[in-house]
Design a protein around this motif. Structure first.
Motif, PDB file in Angstrom:
ATOM      1  N   SER A 191      -3.474   0.459   8.824  1.00  0.00           N
ATOM      2  CA  SER A 191      -2.314  -0.408   8.908  1.00  0.00           C
ATOM      3  C   SER A 191      -1.918  -0.634  10.210  1.00  0.00           C
ATOM      4  O   SER A 191      -1.273  -1.975  10.789  1.00  0.00           O
ATOM      5  CB  SER A 191      -1.269   0.500   7.897  1.00  0.00           C
ATOM      6  OG  SER A 191      -1.546   0.425   6.983  1.00  0.00           O
TER       7      SER A 191
ATOM      8  N   THR B  46      -0.299  -3.913   5.113  1.00  0.00           N
ATOM      9  CA  THR B  46       1.100  -3.002   5.241  1.00  0.00           C
ATOM     10  C   THR B  46       1.819  -2.478   3.844  1.00  0.00           C
ATOM     11  O   THR B  46       1.197  -1.738   2.946  1.00  0.00           O
ATOM     12  CB  THR B  46       2.424  -2.220   6.190  1.00  0.00           C
ATOM     13  OG1 THR B  46       1.203  -1.974   8.019  1.00  0.00           O
ATOM     14  CG2 THR B  46       2.777  -0.838   5.751  1.00  0.00           C
TER      15      THR B  46
ATOM     16  N   GLN C 190       0.649  -0.078   0.519  1.00  0.00           N
ATOM     17  CA  GLN C 190       1.129   1.260  -0.238  1.00  0.00           C
ATOM     18  C   GLN C 190       1.502   0.700  -1.224  1.00  0.00           C
ATOM     19  O   GLN C 190       2.026   1.816  -2.329  1.00  0.00           O
ATOM     20  CB  GLN C 190       2.472   1.113   0.568  1.00  0.00           C
ATOM     21  CG  GLN C 190       2.905   1.699   2.187  1.00  0.00           C
ATOM     22  CD  GLN C 190       4.432   1.390   2.723  1.00  0.00           C
ATOM     23  OE1 GLN C 190       5.072   1.508   1.862  1.00  0.00           O
ATOM     24  NE2 GLN C 190       4.639   1.989   4.107  1.00  0.00           N
TER      25      GLN C 190
ATOM     26  N   PRO D 228       5.727  -3.776   9.197  1.00  0.00           N
ATOM     27  CA  PRO D 228       5.030  -2.698   9.001  1.00  0.00           C
ATOM     28  C   PRO D 228       5.177  -0.673   9.201  1.00  0.00           C
ATOM     29  O   PRO D 228       4.958   0.004  10.064  1.00  0.00           O
ATOM     30  CB  PRO D 228       3.584  -3.164   9.843  1.00  0.00           C
ATOM     31  CG  PRO D 228       4.763  -4.114  10.991  1.00  0.00           C
ATOM     32  CD  PRO D 228       6.079  -4.251  10.316  1.00  0.00           C
TER      33      PRO D 228
ATOM     34  N   THR E 198       5.430   2.109   8.028  1.00  0.00           N
ATOM     35  CA  THR E 198       4.050   3.455   7.094  1.00  0.00           C
ATOM     36  C   THR E 198       4.219   4.507   6.361  1.00  0.00           C
ATOM     37  O   THR E 198       3.850   4.671   6.131  1.00  0.00           O
ATOM     38  CB  THR E 198       2.924   3.012   8.333  1.00  0.00           C
ATOM     39  OG1 THR E 198       3.139   3.811   9.372  1.00  0.00           O
ATOM     40  CG2 THR E 198       2.313   1.751   8.438  1.00  0.00           C
TER      41      THR E 198
END
Length: 417
Positions: free
Chosen positions: A247, A254, A258, A315, A317
């Protein structure tokens, strides 16, 4: 010499001293123009920053002294939570609650309102029953509810403004054991049942990756005595570390990463002494902002922030962490208006975070939130005045205790002078 906090985002060019005795500490305080104290550096705000002197009490001599009624213990303030909870366990005692990080110093955790989770459990600051402080003049003073009462009330969440704590009288409880359970649940299900879960379990929290529809739910409950767990962490970090690396190079991936990560089975069980179950290893560096929301606004606020992240495919994370904390009566505590839902927003330290946090903070503030003092925020003096009705008393105690501003730094000066 250079000092930095745990995440590396706050640095200072200062002399760093590690006194071994209170007399040595007093000499350093008397001779300094400006100084700050530091523990493990887990504050993301520049609370410990100083361009002259930074003190660490990690090497100070001291020992635990248990009160005759075994309800309180006098603790060296510079001890880490890890060290003090292990020492308490040897005496058959424990802290009633902890967070999931334990390298922090006791003094630093209390000075910033650090907390765990639990309907009826307040922050670590609520455990303080008295303090021994080396003041700006280098003299040691004791304060508690009966002695120097205003200083005690301010010192309960001090931000290091009133002196250097060398000992803290702390409320303790008989030692106990905990069973930890981790499982994956649907966000919609947890949102609907969370209040009931907090009544069913001594501790309950969850982590929510914003681009997934699942959350990682963690509960802790009392259990029968047992041996320490074989691992020192609740969730293994290797897969997550690899995803963060991708990422950081390719942020647009991202959301997909996920969702893929959360498709895997996520579960875990641990049992053991409470002080070995509360904390977990946290080795991946991140930045953090945390807002304490009025309890009834917490889940709605989290849902709004996650929706904003998804619409913009941001993004973000790390997962959000969601906990509940009991209310208290501490002057500068974010919990002093009643029980709160604590929402922690993290970002990988190698990725941009300032603009993300600034935009998210607007949402937190719109729902009545107040920030954790040690986590990223942009409060102004006017904001502090609006959020904390007792800040005038706090400032007055500070001015009396430290008229020359020895324990100030630029960040704190803008808020409390």
């Amino acid at each position: 010499m250079s000092w930095s906090n745990w995440s590396g985002s706050v640095t200072a060019a200062a002399s760093i001293a590690r006194p071994h005795s209170e007399d040595e500490l007093a000499m350093l305080v008397r001779s300094a123009h400006r100084l700050r104290a530091t523990g493990a550096g887990h504050s993301f705000m520049p609370l410990c920053e100083s361009d002259e002197l930074i003190l660490s009490l990690e090497d100070m001599a001291g020992e635990i002294r248990i009160a005759a009624d075994r309800r309180t213990a006098r603790i060296p303030a510079g001890w880490s939570i890890r060290r003090l909870t292990a020492a308490l366990w040897e005496e058959g005692l424990a802290l009633a609650n902890q967070g999931d990080v334990n390298p922090q110093s006791l003094a630093g955790a209390m000075a910033t309102g650090t907390h765990g989770t639990g309907n009826e459990l307040g922050s670590l600051s609520t455990f303080a029953r008295g303090f021994r402080l080396v003041g700006a003049d280098g003299e040691a003073h004791w304060c508690d509810v009966d002695t120097n009462a205003d200083l005690y009330q301010a010192q309960r969440l001090s931000l290091g403004l009133f002196g250097i704590a060398t000992e803290i009288d702390v409320a303790v409880v008989p030692a106990f054991h905990l069973a930890e359970r981790i499982e994956k649940r649907r966000w919609a299900e947890v949102r609907e049942s969370y209040d009931e879960l907090t009544r069913q379990h001594r501790h309950v929290e969850f982590w929510f990756f914003p681009h997934s529809d699942d959350v990682i739910l963690k509960t802790l409950d009392l259990c029968d005595p047992c041996d320490p767990p074989p691992t020192t962490t609740d969730i293994e970090e290797a897969t997550f570390r690899r995803i963060l690396g991708i990422s950081a190079r390719l942020p647009f991936l991202t959301p997909l990463l996920q969702r893929l990560m959360m498709r895997s089975g996520i579960s875990g069980r641990r049992r053991g002494p409470a002080h070995s179950i509360f904390p977990s290893d946290r080795n991946i560096r991140f930045e953090e902002m945390e807002y304490e929301m009025p309890r009834g606004a917490g889940l709605e606020t989290l849902d709004e922030i996650v929706g904003w992240i998804r619409r913009r495919r941001l993004p973000v994370t790390f997962p959000f962490e969601y906990r509940v904390v009991a209310g208290d009566d501490i002057w500068m505590s974010p919990m002093n208006a009643g029980p709160v839902a604590a929402i922690s927003m993290h970002q990988y330290a190698k990725m941009p975070w300032r603009a993300l946090f600034a935009d998210a903070e607007t949402i937190f503030r719109a729902h009545g939130g107040r920030p954790h003092w040690a986590k990223r925020h942009r409060l102004s003096r006017a904001d502090v005045d609006a959020l904390y009705p007792l800040v005038g008393r706090y400032r007055a105690v500070r001015a009396a205790a430290d008229p020359q501003g020895k324990f100030l730094n630029p960040h704190l000066e803008t808020l409390f002078v």
